[in-house]
Each structure stands twice: as structure tokens, then as C-alpha cells.
Scaffold this motif. Structure first.
Motif, PDB file in Angstrom:
ATOM      1  N   SER A 261      -9.716  -5.176  -3.268  1.00 13.69           N
ATOM      2  CA  SER A 261      -7.878  -5.268  -3.187  1.00 13.69           C
ATOM      3  C   SER A 261      -7.918  -5.809  -2.023  1.00 13.69           C
ATOM      4  O   SER A 261      -7.947  -5.632  -1.194  1.00 13.69           O
ATOM      5  N   VAL A 262      -6.261  -7.324  -2.091  1.00 15.27           N
ATOM      6  CA  VAL A 262      -5.879  -7.580  -1.089  1.00 15.27           C
ATOM      7  C   VAL A 262      -4.630  -7.330  -0.674  1.00 15.27           C
ATOM      8  O   VAL A 262      -4.171  -7.283  -1.656  1.00 15.27           O
ATOM      9  N   ILE A 263      -4.220  -6.614   0.182  1.00 13.56           N
ATOM     10  CA  ILE A 263      -2.804  -6.005   0.275  1.00 13.56           C
ATOM     11  C   ILE A 263      -2.491  -7.044   1.138  1.00 13.56           C
ATOM     12  O   ILE A 263      -2.630  -7.418   2.452  1.00 13.56           O
ATOM     13  N   VAL A 264      -0.619  -7.554   0.626  1.00 11.68           N
ATOM     14  CA  VAL A 264      -0.290  -8.434   0.794  1.00 11.68           C
ATOM     15  C   VAL A 264       1.059  -7.806   1.233  1.00 11.68           C
ATOM     16  O   VAL A 264       2.234  -8.458   0.237  1.00 11.68           O
ATOM     17  N   PRO A 265       2.045  -7.333   2.431  1.00 16.58           N
ATOM     18  CA  PRO A 265       3.252  -7.361   2.846  1.00 16.58           C
ATOM     19  C   PRO A 265       3.837  -8.694   2.940  1.00 16.58           C
ATOM     20  O   PRO A 265       3.574  -9.445   3.759  1.00 16.58           O
ATOM     21  N   THR A 266       5.382  -8.634   2.513  1.00 14.41           N
ATOM     22  CA  THR A 266       5.955  -9.931   2.749  1.00 14.41           C
ATOM     23  C   THR A 266       7.190  -9.596   2.749  1.00 14.41           C
ATOM     24  O   THR A 266       7.868  -8.424   2.371  1.00 14.41           O
ATOM     25  N   TYR A 267       7.873  -9.950   4.289  1.00 13.87           N
ATOM     26  CA  TYR A 267       9.596  -9.449   4.561  1.00 13.87           C
ATOM     27  C   TYR A 267       9.807 -11.062   4.425  1.00 13.87           C
ATOM     28  O   TYR A 267       9.303 -11.622   5.892  1.00 13.87           O
ATOM     29  N   ASN A 268      10.439 -11.427   3.899  1.00 10.94           N
ATOM     30  CA  ASN A 268      11.405 -13.392   4.221  1.00 10.94           C
ATOM     31  C   ASN A 268      10.793 -14.308   4.484  1.00 10.94           C
ATOM     32  O   ASN A 268      10.901 -15.033   5.884  1.00 10.94           O
ATOM     33  N   ARG A 269       9.760 -14.356   4.660  1.00 14.05           N
ATOM     34  CA  ARG A 269       8.346 -15.314   4.644  1.00 14.05           C
ATOM     35  C   ARG A 269       8.068 -16.629   3.248  1.00 14.05           C
ATOM     36  O   ARG A 269       7.180 -16.139   3.309  1.00 14.05           O
ATOM     37  N   ALA A 326       4.426   1.136   6.157  1.00 17.93           N
ATOM     38  CA  ALA A 326       5.060   1.954   5.094  1.00 17.93           C
ATOM     39  C   ALA A 326       4.753   0.850   3.620  1.00 17.93           C
ATOM     40  O   ALA A 326       4.104   0.670   2.122  1.00 17.93           O
ATOM     41  N   ALA A 327       4.810  -0.900   4.165  1.00 20.50           N
ATOM     42  CA  ALA A 327       4.306  -1.741   2.932  1.00 20.50           C
ATOM     43  C   ALA A 327       2.585  -1.818   2.384  1.00 20.50           C
ATOM     44  O   ALA A 327       2.329  -2.013   1.177  1.00 20.50           O
ATOM     45  N   ARG A 328       2.194  -1.783   3.846  1.00 20.55           N
ATOM     46  CA  ARG A 328       0.428  -1.688   3.242  1.00 20.55           C
ATOM     47  C   ARG A 328       0.111   0.173   2.179  1.00 20.55           C
ATOM     48  O   ARG A 328      -0.551  -0.265   1.956  1.00 20.55           O
ATOM     49  N   ASN A 329       1.032   0.924   2.899  1.00 18.16           N
ATOM     50  CA  ASN A 329       0.397   1.967   2.063  1.00 18.16           C
ATOM     51  C   ASN A 329       1.012   2.256   0.804  1.00 18.16           C
ATOM     52  O   ASN A 329       0.099   2.414   0.091  1.00 18.16           O
ATOM     53  N   THR A 330       2.685   0.918   0.214  1.00 15.69           N
ATOM     54  CA  THR A 330       2.631   1.247  -1.144  1.00 15.69           C
ATOM     55  C   THR A 330       1.107   0.336  -1.954  1.00 15.69           C
ATOM     56  O   THR A 330       0.950   0.154  -3.068  1.00 15.69           O
ATOM     57  N   MET A 415     -12.086  -5.406   6.394  1.00 17.49           N
ATOM     58  CA  MET A 415     -12.241  -4.566   5.268  1.00 17.49           C
ATOM     59  C   MET A 415     -13.097  -3.509   5.079  1.00 17.49           C
ATOM     60  O   MET A 415     -13.993  -3.335   5.871  1.00 17.49           O
ATOM     61  N   HIS A 416     -12.989  -2.548   4.105  1.00 17.90           N
ATOM     62  CA  HIS A 416     -13.359  -1.218   4.246  1.00 17.90           C
ATOM     63  C   HIS A 416     -12.999  -0.710   2.885  1.00 17.90           C
ATOM     64  O   HIS A 416     -12.966  -1.261   2.297  1.00 17.90           O
ATOM     65  N   GLU A 417     -13.728   0.617   3.101  1.00 16.69           N
ATOM     66  CA  GLU A 417     -14.041   1.720   1.319  1.00 16.69           C
ATOM     67  C   GLU A 417     -12.531   1.772   0.980  1.00 16.69           C
ATOM     68  O   GLU A 417     -12.047   2.229   1.860  1.00 16.69           O
ATOM     69  N   LYS A 418     -11.737   1.594  -0.095  1.00 17.62           N
ATOM     70  CA  LYS A 418     -10.905   2.689  -0.334  1.00 17.62           C
ATOM     71  C   LYS A 418     -11.291   4.200  -0.263  1.00 17.62           C
ATOM     72  O   LYS A 418     -10.219   5.106   0.679  1.00 17.62           O
ATOM     73  N   SER A 419     -12.191   4.098  -0.161  1.00 16.39           N
ATOM     74  CA  SER A 419     -12.470   6.021   0.216  1.00 16.39           C
ATOM     75  C   SER A 419     -12.196   6.238   1.730  1.00 16.39           C
ATOM     76  O   SER A 419     -12.008   7.876   1.938  1.00 16.39           O
ATOM     77  N   CYS A 420     -12.377   5.293   2.288  1.00 14.48           N
ATOM     78  CA  CYS A 420     -11.983   5.553   3.765  1.00 14.48           C
ATOM     79  C   CYS A 420     -10.472   6.061   3.786  1.00 14.48           C
ATOM     80  O   CYS A 420     -10.488   7.115   4.884  1.00 14.48           O
ATOM     81  N   THR A 421      -9.866   5.354   3.397  1.00  8.65           N
ATOM     82  CA  THR A 421      -8.333   6.205   3.651  1.00  8.65           C
ATOM     83  C   THR A 421      -8.132   7.791   3.009  1.00  8.65           C
ATOM     84  O   THR A 421      -7.320   8.328   3.383  1.00  8.65           O
ATOM     85  N   ASP A 422      -9.102   7.120   1.869  1.00 10.12           N
ATOM     86  CA  ASP A 422      -8.811   8.863   1.558  1.00 10.12           C
ATOM     87  C   ASP A 422      -9.577   9.821   2.549  1.00 10.12           C
ATOM     88  O   ASP A 422      -9.594  11.022   2.083  1.00 10.12           O
ATOM     89  N   GLU A 423     -10.671   9.312   3.104  1.00  7.66           N
ATOM     90  CA  GLU A 423     -10.772  10.811   3.624  1.00  7.66           C
ATOM     91  C   GLU A 423     -10.350  10.955   5.721  1.00  7.66           C
ATOM     92  O   GLU A 423      -9.446  11.734   5.474  1.00  7.66           O
ATOM     93  N   VAL A 424      -9.625   9.604   6.107  1.00  8.84           N
ATOM     94  CA  VAL A 424      -8.782   9.933   7.015  1.00  8.84           C
ATOM     95  C   VAL A 424      -7.363   9.724   7.191  1.00  8.84           C
ATOM     96  O   VAL A 424      -6.380   9.636   8.134  1.00  8.84           O
ATOM     97  N   GLY A 425      -6.932   9.044   5.680  1.00 11.06           N
ATOM     98  CA  GLY A 425      -5.675   9.138   5.438  1.00 11.06           C
ATOM     99  C   GLY A 425      -4.880   7.269   5.929  1.00 11.06           C
ATOM    100  O   GLY A 425      -6.183   5.984   5.930  1.00 11.06           O
ATOM    101  N   ILE A 426      -3.844   7.572   5.469  1.00 11.78           N
ATOM    102  CA  ILE A 426      -3.274   5.633   5.591  1.00 11.78           C
ATOM    103  C   ILE A 426      -2.911   5.659   6.710  1.00 11.78           C
ATOM    104  O   ILE A 426      -2.717   6.068   7.963  1.00 11.78           O
ATOM    105  N   PHE A 427      -1.922   4.521   6.613  1.00 12.85           N
ATOM    106  CA  PHE A 427      -0.891   3.540   8.043  1.00 12.85           C
ATOM    107  C   PHE A 427      -0.169   4.615   8.738  1.00 12.85           C
ATOM    108  O   PHE A 427       0.272   5.564   7.293  1.00 12.85           O
ATOM    109  N   ASP A 428       0.380   4.841   9.190  1.00 16.97           N
ATOM    110  CA  ASP A 428       0.985   5.670  10.268  1.00 16.97           C
ATOM    111  C   ASP A 428       2.885   4.945  10.031  1.00 16.97           C
ATOM    112  O   ASP A 428       2.973   4.488  10.669  1.00 16.97           O
ATOM    113  N   GLU A 429       3.534   5.785   9.408  1.00 14.56           N
ATOM    114  CA  GLU A 429       4.599   4.976   8.671  1.00 14.56           C
ATOM    115  C   GLU A 429       5.929   5.409  10.352  1.00 14.56           C
ATOM    116  O   GLU A 429       5.960   4.208  10.144  1.00 14.56           O
ATOM    117  N   SER A 430       5.229   6.562  11.504  1.00 11.10           N
ATOM    118  CA  SER A 430       6.844   6.400  12.192  1.00 11.10           C
ATOM    119  C   SER A 430       6.373   4.890  13.228  1.00 11.10           C
ATOM    120  O   SER A 430       6.950   5.089  14.205  1.00 11.10           O
TER     121      SER A 430
END
Length: 535
Positions: A261-269, A326-330, A415-430
Motif C-alpha cells: 500500500s502506497v500512501i499519497v497525501p496531497t494538498y493543492n498540488r 493526519a493524512a498519512r494516518n488516514t 517501507m515497513h510491514e503494516k504490523s509495525c504501526t499496529d505495535e508502535v502506533g501511527i504518526f503523531d498528529e500533534s
């Protein structure tokens, strides 16, 4: 009853309400203010735990000349609440309106006029104006059923013929997390009904921190799978297959190659995102899904649609700009791949990028790997950015101490296994900057990162200050301080890490771009060139 209003209304406005009694008066009053008068308004109290029933009755008493009704039912969800209201209605035309939204005074006038004058059209929809946390106009786009099957460009608040609801059997209650309106529009299109856009922002959508829509985006995969199950004749693979597999097992049992899965955030580009997607479409490794997350920017659905025959692609939209984290987390939450890769909307993968990483991860006992990237220096030439030179600013083997002082892994390299974020969490939106670095630190406490010494991608660097403004540099310093403090337990008794952190901070403060330095590594008793810093 208002002047000119008949005993049998032509339009029925259906307003479900669950725990939003404080918004309900504004929604009803936006109907009261319509320039078109031949309507009824049906409020559906969907077992709300607040004082919805009391507020609804007070509105009926306040406007005795208008046809305003109340239905009370146990909580059954938005789809069934709308169905209950429509079932009790008398109108030839139906307009759904949620309790926290509004309609412009000309909404009914314009939409009724369109349907009355064009009997071949079944749905009249408009552009939308966001209000609340975000204030802007979003264009709905012209009706396109092929596009509708993959991206909903109709607002739920659109006027439609009651007969269409009867033929399609209404909103499907199995859409438990949301998208019930999207599923309904697809049902209508499947039966041959179609809509027409009125290019005016007559629907007013209230943007809040949490809503049914944000909840639906979080469950996009499950909902899209359910839509595919609801309409099996419309979807080619993988949607129906993935949906069925969720009921009985793992998708990986059907394919020998793992999905990336390739995550592509986009904003006005919109000027660069096409090149970004093209670089994914030309990968030598083919088992890819792309999750594009529009973070409250200009609509790029036309660009997305152009790639649907070449890419398995999901297009998700934030109602407001929430930032990269937040975009990458979604994207992560809606990814179905075993592995996750990232690509920003102004960067590119070379054709061997995913194959290089997946081959290593698939044959070694490793969950995280990264390659090297060219930095493409761009300057403006005749109002267009052109590449003037390329270099490789980062090419360093992983060091779990060094990562505590500086991010030397560009996000598109990893590139990482998705299970890594299951273990350590996703991006810090703050974190408004350094959000990727902070996640790499958390991962590095649990996983080893493998460096593949091969350039497989490219990120842009613009020399006119748009890449690194003084404001952004100031935020980099702020978030750097947050990260240093957050992981102080790993550095407080380590002079090597503390010195590296001091140098990183001084470099950013002074604005010096290129720094070489050597440190003595006692464990190996040799000098090593650590890395070239560049922001």
C-alpha cells in the motif's frame, strides 16, 4: 400553512437527529426560510439520548403554520432514520438534511425547478459551502456514474424523486459506519437513474472535529467492501473479492506476492500529483494499491480517475486541512497491504523502487528497510520549476543512536510491514513537522532498520524558499525540541547522542546547510564519517 402551500406538499425534507438537538433549530429554520413554500419537514428522533424530542416539539409549536412533523423511534442508525422519514412522507420529491447542516434559501427553489422541467433527471444536486471549522466552497463535479462507483461526488443533501427511493428500496442499513448516501446513489445509478449538478453552493455543510463523515473515512475499507457486496455486478476485482475475504479469511491466501500500500497525501498540488502517480503506475512490481488522501485541498478526482485502469486506487478526502500526519494516518487505516510505503505529491519513485524493497523484506527476517534518494534541486524558469542539479544528501546505515539526533531517512525511502504501526502506533498528529522522524524513533526502539545502498526514488527541493521557509525552519526547531525531550530517557546518559543533538540544533539555528563531522566510536575503535546534514 404558508400562502401558496397546498395540503399535499410537493417536497418532503427529512431531518434525522441523534444527539444533535442543539443544532436542530438552525437546520429546521433554514427550511423555514426557503423561497419555495410547498414543503413538509419531518424530523426523525432516532432514539437520541439528549432532548431531541423536546426541542422538536418546541419547533412544531413555534411554527404552527408550517407542516412540521416528528417521528420517534428506537436508535436504528442514519439509513433507517432516513427511510422511516421518507416512508411517512407525502412529497413527490425528497431532500435529506442532517440536523447539524443547513440549506441556502434558494435550495428548494432551484432543485425543484430543475426536476420539474427535466423529467428525465432523477437527482438535483448542488455545490457545497463548508462552514464551522473550515469556510470554503467545494465544487461537486458533473454527474458521472463510472466515477461515482469509486468516488462520491454527490452531496447526501440532494433533491431526488420519491419513486426512485421506492424502486431501489431506499438506504441500505448494512452501511453501519456511514457512506449510506453513496451506496444509495450507486443503487440509483444501477437502476438507470442519474443526476444533474446545479453549480451553486446551496448546501451548507458544518465541518466539525468529529462527525459521521470522519468516522466513515476511518472505515473506508470496510465500507467500500460492503458497497461492492451490495452491488456485485458493478465491480471488477479486487473489491468484491476483498469484501468476501473479510468475511472468511485473509486476502494473502489468494496471491503469492504480498500487497504493498502506497500512501499519497496531497494538498493543492494538482500540477505535480499526476507525475507522482505515474511513477507508481510504472513500477516493475505490480501488486500495489495506492491510497490517495486529499487533505482538504483542491479536488484532484479527475486526475485520480485517469489512473483507475492502471492502478488499484482509493481516493479519500478530508473536509479540512489536517496536516501530513493526519493524512498519512488516514491512508494507513485504510490500507490493506502487508507493507506500507509513502510518497508525497511532489516526489517520485523510480520504476524499481518497490521491487527493490519488497524483495529484501520478503527474503530476510526484517520488517523495515529503506533505500537512498536523489534530491532534485528545482528553480523557477518561465513560471515553471525545472531541475538544475541532483545530489544524494542521505546515505547512511542505520544507527539507533543517531536517529535520536537527526532524521536521515526521507519518508519516501522507507517501507515497513503494516504490523509495525499496529505495535508502535501511527504518526503523531500533534507534530506539524518531523512527524516521520518521530515515528522512525518509535519503530527503532523495537525493530532493526536495514539500509539498501541503492538510489530508487527522488524528492524535490526548491531553492526559492517554498521548500524550507523561515516559518517552517522555526517549526522544525520547535518540534525538534519536543522530540529531544520526549526521548530524553535514551540520551540523558549518552554523551555521544547529546553531542549529536546539540550539533543538529545548532546547525538548524545557524542556517548552515552542509556539515561534515567525525566522531570516535568506542565500541569499534575507529573514526566514522556519520552523515551529511542538510535541511
Amino acid at each position: 400553512m404558508q400562502d401558496g402551500q397546498t395540503s399535499i406538499p410537493l417536497v418532503s425534507v427529512i431531518i434525522p437527529c441523534y444527539n444533535q438537538a442543539h443544532y436542530l433549530p438552525c437546520a429546521v429554520e433554514s427550511v423555514i426560510k426557503q423561497r419555495y413554500n410547498n414543503w413538509e419537514c419531518i424530523m426523525v428522533n432516532d432514539g437520541s439520548p439528549d432532548n431531541t424530542e423536546l426541542v422538536a416539539k418546541s419547533l412544531i409549536d413555534k411554527y404552527p403554520k408550517n407542516q412540521i412533523l416528528l417521528i420517534n423511534q428506537s436508535n436504528q442508525g442514519l439509513a433507517e432514520a432516513r427511510n422511516a422519514g421518507i416512508k411517512a412522507s407525502k412529497g413527490k420529491y425528497i431532500l435529506p438534511l442532517d440536523a447539524d447542516d443547513l440549506i441556502h434559501p434558494k435550495m428548494l427553489q432551484k432543485t425543484v425547478s430543475l426536476l420539474e422541467s427535466h423529467p428525465e433527471i432523477a437527482i438535483a444536486y448542488t455545490d457545497v459551502r463548508y462552514f464551522g471549522r473550515v469556510n470554503r466552497v467545494v465544487l461537486a463535479g458533473e454527474y458521472d456514474f463510472k466515477r461515482l462507483c469509486f468516488q462520491n461526488h454527490l452531496n447526501y443533501c440532494s433533491l431526488f424523486r420519491r419513486g426512485m427511493w421506492e424502486v431501489t428500496k431506499g438506504y441500505n442499513p448494512n452501511m453501519v459506519w456511514g457512506y449510506e448516501d453513496w451506496d444509495f446513489w450507486i443503487s440509483c445509478g444501477e437502476k438507470g437513474y442519474y443526476g444533474k449538478r446545479i453549480p451553486k453552493p446551496l448546501f451548507l455543510y458544518r465541518v466539525k472535529e468529529n462527525s459521521m463523515y470522519t468516522n466513515a473515512v476511518e472505515h473506508h475499507n470496510e465500507l467500500m467492501a460492503q458497497i461492492a457486496l451490495n452491488h456485485p455486478n458493478l465491480y471488477d476485482q479486487p473489491y468484491p473479492q476483498e469484501a468476501k475475504i473479510r468475511d472468511c479469511g485473509s486476502i494473502d491466501t489468494l496471491k503469492t506476492d504480498p500487497l504493498v500500500s502506497v500512501i499519497v497525501p496531497t494538498y493543492n498540488r494538482h500540477d505535480t500529483v499526476k507525475r507522482t502517480l505515474e511513477s507508481i503506475a510504472t513500477q516493475t512490481y505490480q501488486r500495489i494499491e495506492v491510497v490517495v488522501v486529499n487533505d482538504g485541498g483542491e479536488d484532484v478526482s479527475a486526475i485520480i480517475d485517469a489512473f483507475r485502469d492502471r492502478l488499484q486506487i482509493k481516493y479519500l478526502v478530508h473536509r479540512e486541512n489536517r496536516g501530513l500526519a493526519a493524512a498519512r494516518n488516514t491512508g494507513i487505516k485504510n490500507a490493506t497491504g502487508k507493507y506500507i510505503a509513502y510518497l508525497d505529491d511532489d516526489d517520485i519513485f523510480y520504476s524499481n523502487h518497490i521491487e527493490t524493497l519488497i524483495k529484501y523484506l520478503g527474503t530476510n527476517n526484517c520488517k523495515v528497510a529503506y533505500c537512498d534518494a536523489f534530491r532534485a534541486w528545482q528553480e523557477k524558469d518561465n513560471e515553471q520549476y525545472v531541475i538544475k542539479q541532483k545530489d544524494i544528501p542521505y546515505s547512511f546505515d542505520f544507527d539507533p543512536d543517531l536517529i535520536l539526533a537527526q532524521n536521515f531517512i526521507p519518508v519516501l525511502c522507507i517501507m515497513h510491514e503494516k504490523s509495525c504501526t499496529d505495535e508502535v502506533g501511527i504518526f503523531d498528529e500533534s507534530l506539524t513537522t518531523h512527524e516521520d522522524w518521530e515515528l522512525w524513533i518509535r519503530m527503532s526502539r523495537k525493530y532493526h532498520f536495514t539500509h539498501i545502498r541503492k538510489v530508487t526514488c527522488e524528492f524535490t527541493w526548491r531553492t526559492d524558499g517554498t521548500t524550507m521557509s523561515s516559518e517552517k525552519k522555526s517549526d522544525f526547531l520547535r518540534t525538534m525540541g519536543i522530540i529531544f525531550d520526549r526521548y530524553r530517557e535514551y540520551s540523558k546518559d549518552n554523551p555521544r547522542i547529546l553531542e549529536l543533538q546539540r550539533m543538529s540544533k545548532r546547525r538548524l539555528q545557524s542556517g548552515i546547510f552542509k556539515i561534515f563531522y567525525k566522531l570516535f566510536n568506542k565500541t569499534k575503535n575507529l573514526f566514522r564519517s556519520l552523515f551529511l546534514f542538510l535541511i
